[in-house]
Write an enzyme that holds these catalytic residues in place. Structure first.
Site, PDB file in Angstrom:
ATOM      1  N   GLU A 102      -3.378  11.334  -8.942  1.00 58.07           N
ATOM      2  CA  GLU A 102      -1.891  11.287  -8.411  1.00 58.07           C
ATOM      3  C   GLU A 102      -1.251  12.492  -8.952  1.00 58.07           C
ATOM      4  O   GLU A 102      -0.401  13.281  -8.374  1.00 58.07           O
ATOM      5  CB  GLU A 102      -1.348  10.104  -8.569  1.00 58.07           C
ATOM      6  N   GLU A 136      -7.361   2.580  -6.780  1.00 61.80           N
ATOM      7  CA  GLU A 136      -6.529   1.546  -6.947  1.00 61.80           C
ATOM      8  C   GLU A 136      -6.930   0.328  -6.007  1.00 61.80           C
ATOM      9  O   GLU A 136      -6.717  -0.761  -6.379  1.00 61.80           O
ATOM     10  CB  GLU A 136      -4.994   1.951  -6.515  1.00 61.80           C
TER      11      GLU A 136
END
Length: 266
Positions: A120, A140
């Site tokens: 990210e 995730e």
């Protein structure tokens, strides 16, 4: 020069090197890391002698993302930094380049794990170099979590949507070669040399006119979501003033005199 126990700050000429420094945890995110990282971005932008930033990790890893042990309730290292988060509840997103974009170019030098929060943060960088054995991915969903660091918005804008959705929805790891093939990184180099290659790229940037470099970066990002006609108009607004600077005149003069230019950010 700033830094914390989990974030080191060094100068390499006109380049500021920010290093995630928690190798025993594969540089999993911590409070001192986030505080130091945000302060590092601010330091780079405030210092006109800094022309580029290299972002990397210590101990053979870039970043393995959120500290899942802390998330499970085992406490996060560096609780003494909690007051910084209370004073600025957005600090962690700024540190992770979700809510902050440095005006100086940011070059990522990735070795080892660059997953979850690591991937990210990578999306907030401008140029990306990876060691051959680096691993990327947004894990995730495998933990029942959401990649809330910006990936559902940024990733489909940076790589083809089919690849973005596969990475987001499968949570599988990607090799450096796969990451390069889909456009997530620009360079794959032998293991242990990503930082050196990033510094080489930084030095190429540092030799250019700093006002021009910063204006080009700003134009690319601010026109990204505009129509072509609006983007071209905005580009003129951003770019034309560069031609009237002393640095622009110095660049032309140095070319004519066959010597390296001496830029003064003027």
């Amino acid at each position: 020069m700033g830094g914390t126990e989990h974030l080191t700050v060094q100068r390499e000429g006109a380049t500021l090197v920010l290093t995630l420094n928690r190798p025993e945890a594969r540089n999993a995110l911590s409070l001192p890391m986030l505080v130091g990282l945000y302060d590092g971005w601010l330091e780079a932008d405030a210092d006109d002698s800094v022309r580029s930033i290299v972002f990397t990790g210590a101990g053979g890893s870039f970043c393995s993302g959120m500290d899942l042990k802390a998330l499970a309730g085992n406490g996060m290292a560096g609780e003494e930094y909690r007051d910084r988060l209370k004073a600025d509840p957005d600090l962690h997103w700024k540190a992770m380049l979700r809510h902050h974009r440095p005006r100086k170019p940011v070059i990522a030098a990735v070795e080892g794990y660059c997953v979850a929060g690591g991937t990210e943060m990578l999306q907030g960088t401008d140029i990306r170099v990876a060691g051959e054995s680096a691993t990327f991915g947004l894990f995730e969903v495998r933990r029942g979590l959401f990649p809330i660091g910006g990936s559902t918005v940024r990733l489909p804008r940076q790589i083809p949507r089919t690849h973005a959705l596969e990475m987001l929805l499968t949570g599988r790891p990607y090799t450096a070669r796969e990451a390069a093939a889909i456009g997530l990184v620009g360079h794959v180099v032998p293991d242990g040399t990503a930082l050196a290659r990033a510094l080489e790229i930084a030095e190429q940037i540092n030799s250019c006119g700093p006002l021009a470099v910063e204006a080009v970066k700003a134009s690319v990002y601010e026109t990204a979501d505009m129509s072509e006609s609006d983007g071209l108009a905005a580009e003129l607004t951003r770019g034309q003033p560069v031609f009237g600077t002393a640095d622009a005149k110095e660049g032309a003069r140095a070319f004519a005199e066959k010597r390296p230019p001496v830029y003064k950010r003027a």
